[in-house]
Design a protein around this motif. Structure first.
Motif, PDB file in Angstrom:
ATOM      1  N   UNK A  13       0.830  -1.203   0.000  1.00  0.00           N
ATOM      2  CA  UNK A  13       0.000   0.000   0.000  1.00  0.00           C
ATOM      3  C   UNK A  13       0.865   1.253   0.000  1.00  0.00           C
ATOM      4  N   UNK A  14       1.893   1.273   0.845  1.00  0.00           N
ATOM      5  CA  UNK A  14       2.747   2.455   0.919  1.00  0.00           C
ATOM      6  C   UNK A  14       3.503   2.689  -0.386  1.00  0.00           C
ATOM      7  N   UNK A  15       3.956   1.605  -1.019  1.00  0.00           N
ATOM      8  CA  UNK A  15       4.650   1.746  -2.298  1.00  0.00           C
ATOM      9  C   UNK A  15       3.709   2.265  -3.387  1.00  0.00           C
ATOM     10  N   UNK A  75      -5.275   7.581  -4.478  1.00  0.00           N
ATOM     11  CA  UNK A  75      -6.604   7.041  -4.768  1.00  0.00           C
ATOM     12  C   UNK A  75      -6.964   6.064  -3.655  1.00  0.00           C
ATOM     13  N   UNK A  76      -8.074   6.323  -2.988  1.00  0.00           N
ATOM     14  CA  UNK A  76      -8.454   5.535  -1.809  1.00  0.00           C
ATOM     15  C   UNK A  76      -8.867   4.118  -2.189  1.00  0.00           C
ATOM     16  N   UNK A  77      -8.442   3.187  -1.357  1.00  0.00           N
ATOM     17  CA  UNK A  77      -8.825   1.789  -1.509  1.00  0.00           C
ATOM     18  C   UNK A  77      -8.973   1.210  -0.108  1.00  0.00           C
ATOM     19  N   UNK A  78      -9.958   0.342   0.094  1.00  0.00           N
ATOM     20  CA  UNK A  78     -10.234  -0.194   1.416  1.00  0.00           C
ATOM     21  C   UNK A  78      -9.120  -1.088   1.944  1.00  0.00           C
ATOM     22  N   UNK A  79      -9.072  -1.211   3.272  1.00  0.00           N
ATOM     23  CA  UNK A  79      -8.048  -2.039   3.915  1.00  0.00           C
ATOM     24  C   UNK A  79      -8.145  -3.499   3.469  1.00  0.00           C
ATOM     25  N   UNK A  80      -9.360  -3.991   3.293  1.00  0.00           N
ATOM     26  CA  UNK A  80      -9.543  -5.382   2.868  1.00  0.00           C
ATOM     27  C   UNK A  80      -8.970  -5.597   1.469  1.00  0.00           C
ATOM     28  N   UNK A  81      -9.161  -4.611   0.590  1.00  0.00           N
ATOM     29  CA  UNK A  81      -8.637  -4.730  -0.775  1.00  0.00           C
ATOM     30  C   UNK A  81      -7.100  -4.713  -0.784  1.00  0.00           C
ATOM     31  N   UNK A  82      -6.504  -3.840   0.059  1.00  0.00           N
ATOM     32  CA  UNK A  82      -5.040  -3.802   0.139  1.00  0.00           C
ATOM     33  C   UNK A  82      -4.495  -5.125   0.686  1.00  0.00           C
ATOM     34  N   UNK A  83      -5.206  -5.701   1.629  1.00  0.00           N
ATOM     35  CA  UNK A  83      -4.782  -6.991   2.178  1.00  0.00           C
ATOM     36  C   UNK A  83      -4.805  -8.072   1.108  1.00  0.00           C
ATOM     37  N   UNK A  84      -5.882  -8.094   0.319  1.00  0.00           N
ATOM     38  CA  UNK A  84      -5.983  -9.098  -0.751  1.00  0.00           C
ATOM     39  C   UNK A  84      -4.898  -8.884  -1.812  1.00  0.00           C
ATOM     40  N   UNK A  85      -4.661  -7.628  -2.162  1.00  0.00           N
ATOM     41  CA  UNK A  85      -3.636  -7.334  -3.161  1.00  0.00           C
ATOM     42  C   UNK A  85      -2.250  -7.738  -2.642  1.00  0.00           C
ATOM     43  N   UNK A  86      -1.998  -7.452  -1.380  1.00  0.00           N
ATOM     44  CA  UNK A  86      -0.707  -7.807  -0.800  1.00  0.00           C
ATOM     45  C   UNK A  86      -0.513  -9.323  -0.816  1.00  0.00           C
ATOM     46  N   UNK A  87      -1.559 -10.059  -0.441  1.00  0.00           N
ATOM     47  CA  UNK A  87      -1.488 -11.518  -0.460  1.00  0.00           C
ATOM     48  C   UNK A  87      -1.315 -12.038  -1.877  1.00  0.00           C
ATOM     49  N   UNK A  88      -1.977 -11.393  -2.833  1.00  0.00           N
ATOM     50  CA  UNK A  88      -1.845 -11.796  -4.238  1.00  0.00           C
ATOM     51  C   UNK A  88      -0.403 -11.644  -4.717  1.00  0.00           C
TER      52      UNK A  88
END
Length: 213
Positions: free
Chosen positions: A104-106, A119-132
């Motif tokens: 998220x920070x990057x 651009x705002x994105x929810x915490x759940x979406x960032x978690x899924x993207x990070x796991x992906x």
């Protein structure tokens, strides 16, 4: 320019490999030299040490050095897997150590440099993207080892050039579509408006140049 600069060692490796008649040792010398140049030049151009470049240099020196010292190309084949596994570990560790995960920070830094805002994105979406991304890097590392130990060096180089590039493109397109789907409608309109305004501004500048010719 920065994105092209990041791919310099890979370009040198493939270029030397094919131009030298598939000499993996010469290509290994080339990627060691190019990675070293990348770190030093990056420090001179951007006035800071890029941590990812330093990590890649360390891995390249170790596994490239073993390849040249022992005359065994299996070590340079390990290089992409080690880098992928390290990236996966860093992203996974960054998820648990900070409120906003490393991905998220990057991405927010890239948004600020590219769009001028986050651009705002929810915490759940960032978690899924990070796991992906974590699973993506683990998959790349494992696939690289499978190709390296199952097929010839020539096949490994060609698959790394074309196969991994195709996988990378598919993954990043999927990430972009996921990101675009989950941002707000207002952010979509503003991003589109920015792109449209930039095109219209360029068109007006072109028209003004033609009028003055």
């Amino acid at each position: 320019m920065k994105q092209l600069f990041d791919y310099l060692p890979v370009v040198v490796f493939f270029g030397l490999y094919f131009l030298s008649g598939r000499d993996i040792m010469l290509a290994t010398w080339g990627i060691i030299a190019a990675t070293s140049f990348q770190v030093v030049a990056g420090r001179l151009i951007w006035k800071r040490w890029h941590r990812l470049h330093l990590m890649v240099l360390a891995v390249t020196l170790v596994f490239g050095g073993l390849t040249l010292l022992l005359r065994d190309d299996v070590f340079i084949k390990w290089r992409p897997s080690i880098i992928s596994f390290v990236l996966a570990a860093v992203l996974l560790g960054g998820h648990f150590l900070r409120e906003r995960n490393l991905l998220q920070r990057l991405c927010e830094k890239l948004m600020i440099s590219g769009f001028g805002r986050v651009v705002a994105l929810g915490a759940a979406q960032w978690t899924r993207l990070n796991l992906a991304f974590v699973l993506y890097f683990i998959f790349l590392g494992a696939l690289n080892l499978f190709i390296a130990y199952t097929f010839s060096t020539d096949f490994w180089v060609n698959f790394k050039l074309f196969g991994f590039t195709a996988i990378q493109m598919v993954f990043y397109v999927a990430v972009f579509l996921y990101f675009y789907r989950h941002i707000s409608e207002e952010d979509r309109k503003q991003l589109f408006h920015q792109e449209k305004s930039a095109k219209e501004s360029k068109k007006k500048d072109d028209d003004a140049v033609r009028d003055n010719q």
